[in-house]
Design a protein around this motif. Structure first.
Motif, mmCIF file in Angstrom:
data_model
loop_
_atom_site.group_PDB
_atom_site.id
_atom_site.type_symbol
_atom_site.label_atom_id
_atom_site.label_comp_id
_atom_site.label_asym_id
_atom_site.label_seq_id
_atom_site.Cartn_x
_atom_site.Cartn_y
_atom_site.Cartn_z
ATOM 1 N N MET A 94 0.833 -1.195 0.000
ATOM 2 C CA MET A 94 0.000 0.000 0.000
ATOM 3 C C MET A 94 0.869 1.247 0.000
ATOM 4 S SD MET A 94 -2.976 1.059 2.720
ATOM 5 C CE MET A 94 -1.938 1.863 3.951
ATOM 6 N N GLY A 95 0.461 2.225 -0.798
ATOM 7 C CA GLY A 95 1.089 3.534 -0.796
ATOM 8 C C GLY A 95 -0.006 4.567 -0.597
ATOM 9 N N MET A 96 0.264 5.581 0.203
ATOM 10 C CA MET A 96 -0.761 6.577 0.462
ATOM 11 C C MET A 96 -0.128 7.945 0.644
ATOM 12 S SD MET A 96 -3.383 7.356 3.520
ATOM 13 C CE MET A 96 -1.994 7.801 4.474
ATOM 14 N N ALA A 97 -0.822 8.973 0.179
ATOM 15 C CA ALA A 97 -0.397 10.351 0.412
ATOM 16 C C ALA A 97 -1.611 11.262 0.310
ATOM 17 C CB ALA A 97 0.669 10.779 -0.589
ATOM 18 N N VAL A 98 -1.531 12.372 1.031
ATOM 19 C CA VAL A 98 -2.567 13.403 1.008
ATOM 20 C C VAL A 98 -1.842 14.711 0.728
ATOM 21 C CG1 VAL A 98 -4.293 14.610 2.420
ATOM 22 C CG2 VAL A 98 -4.029 12.123 2.627
ATOM 23 N N ILE A 99 -2.426 15.569 -0.113
ATOM 24 C CA ILE A 99 -1.779 16.843 -0.403
ATOM 25 C C ILE A 99 -1.591 17.614 0.901
ATOM 26 C CG2 ILE A 99 -2.624 16.955 -2.796
ATOM 27 C CD1 ILE A 99 -4.608 19.133 -1.840
ATOM 28 N N GLU A 100 -0.529 18.395 0.961
ATOM 29 C CA GLU A 100 -0.167 19.074 2.203
ATOM 30 C C GLU A 100 -1.317 19.895 2.789
ATOM 31 O OE1 GLU A 100 3.685 21.440 3.898
ATOM 32 O OE2 GLU A 100 3.839 20.428 1.965
ATOM 33 N N ALA A 101 -2.027 20.630 1.949
ATOM 34 C CA ALA A 101 -3.108 21.508 2.420
ATOM 35 C C ALA A 101 -4.286 20.740 3.016
ATOM 36 C CB ALA A 101 -3.594 22.383 1.270
ATOM 37 N N ALA A 102 -4.383 19.445 2.733
ATOM 38 C CA ALA A 102 -5.533 18.660 3.191
ATOM 39 C C ALA A 102 -5.181 17.691 4.322
ATOM 40 C CB ALA A 102 -6.121 17.891 2.006
ATOM 41 N N ARG A 103 -3.954 17.748 4.824
ATOM 42 C CA ARG A 103 -3.547 16.817 5.880
ATOM 43 C C ARG A 103 -4.209 17.177 7.207
ATOM 44 N NH1 ARG A 103 2.731 16.563 3.882
ATOM 45 N NH2 ARG A 103 2.227 15.460 1.956
ATOM 46 N N GLY A 104 -4.397 16.150 8.038
ATOM 47 C CA GLY A 104 -4.971 16.363 9.362
ATOM 48 C C GLY A 104 -6.478 16.511 9.366
#
Length: 164
Positions: A94-104
């Motif tokens: 599995m690989g996952m990422a969220v754009i910086e502005a949408a984290r948290g």
């Protein structure tokens, strides 16, 4: 809070998967950013190159304006083409990422939930991932039942059994 929905990855999302691959690279505070070309190195490009082959699946989080917020991908590898979190040919990484502005904002949580749910539906016994031991995301993965299995270079390989 921004409203968003999850949908399966489509062919037009592939450029975004490349962006998310770069976004997934962990950088410690004060370190120089990685050269963007790193994602095209053989060790990294295998996570996106040729996306859509048999067994590939994942989801994109999209906000109400249609902007992509994050992704989760699951891909099978072989011993000859092992990823950093490779366990065996029957366990997708599995690989996952969220754009910086949408984290948290809970997007990563929902992406992982959807990925693990789909893995269960497909009869997959376990899912693996690779994470830097200093990455805060390790706590999120533990919440979902991922446990440390081994080290590969500077990354921890974690595994989540689907039906423990």
């Amino acid at each position: 809070m921004t409203e968003y929905q999850l949908r399966p990855i489509e062919e037009q999302d592939i450029p975004f998967l490349w962006e998310m691959l770069y976004a997934s690279l962990f950088k410690r505070e004060g370190e120089e950013p990685f050269d963007p070309e790193i994602i095209h190195s053989p060790g990294m490009s295998k996570y996106v190159e040729g996306w859509g082959r048999e067994g590939d699946f994942g989801f994109i989080a999209v906000n109400s304006q249609g902007k992509r917020m994050g992704s989760v991908t699951l891909r099978f590898f072989t011993e000859q083409n092992a990823g950093y979190g490779y366990v065996n040919a029957a366990t997708p990484e599995m690989g996952m990422a969220v754009i910086e502005a949408a984290r948290g904002k809970g997007i990563g949580t929902h992406l992982i939930q959807a990925a693990l749910e789909e893995a269960r539906k497909r009869g997959i016994d376990a899912v693996s991932l690779s994470v830097d031991p200093d990455n805060e995301a390790i706590r999120l993965y533990r919440r979902f039942g991922f446990v440390e299995q081994s080290m590969c270079d500077t990354s921890v390989t974690m595994v989540c059994a689907m039906n423990p």
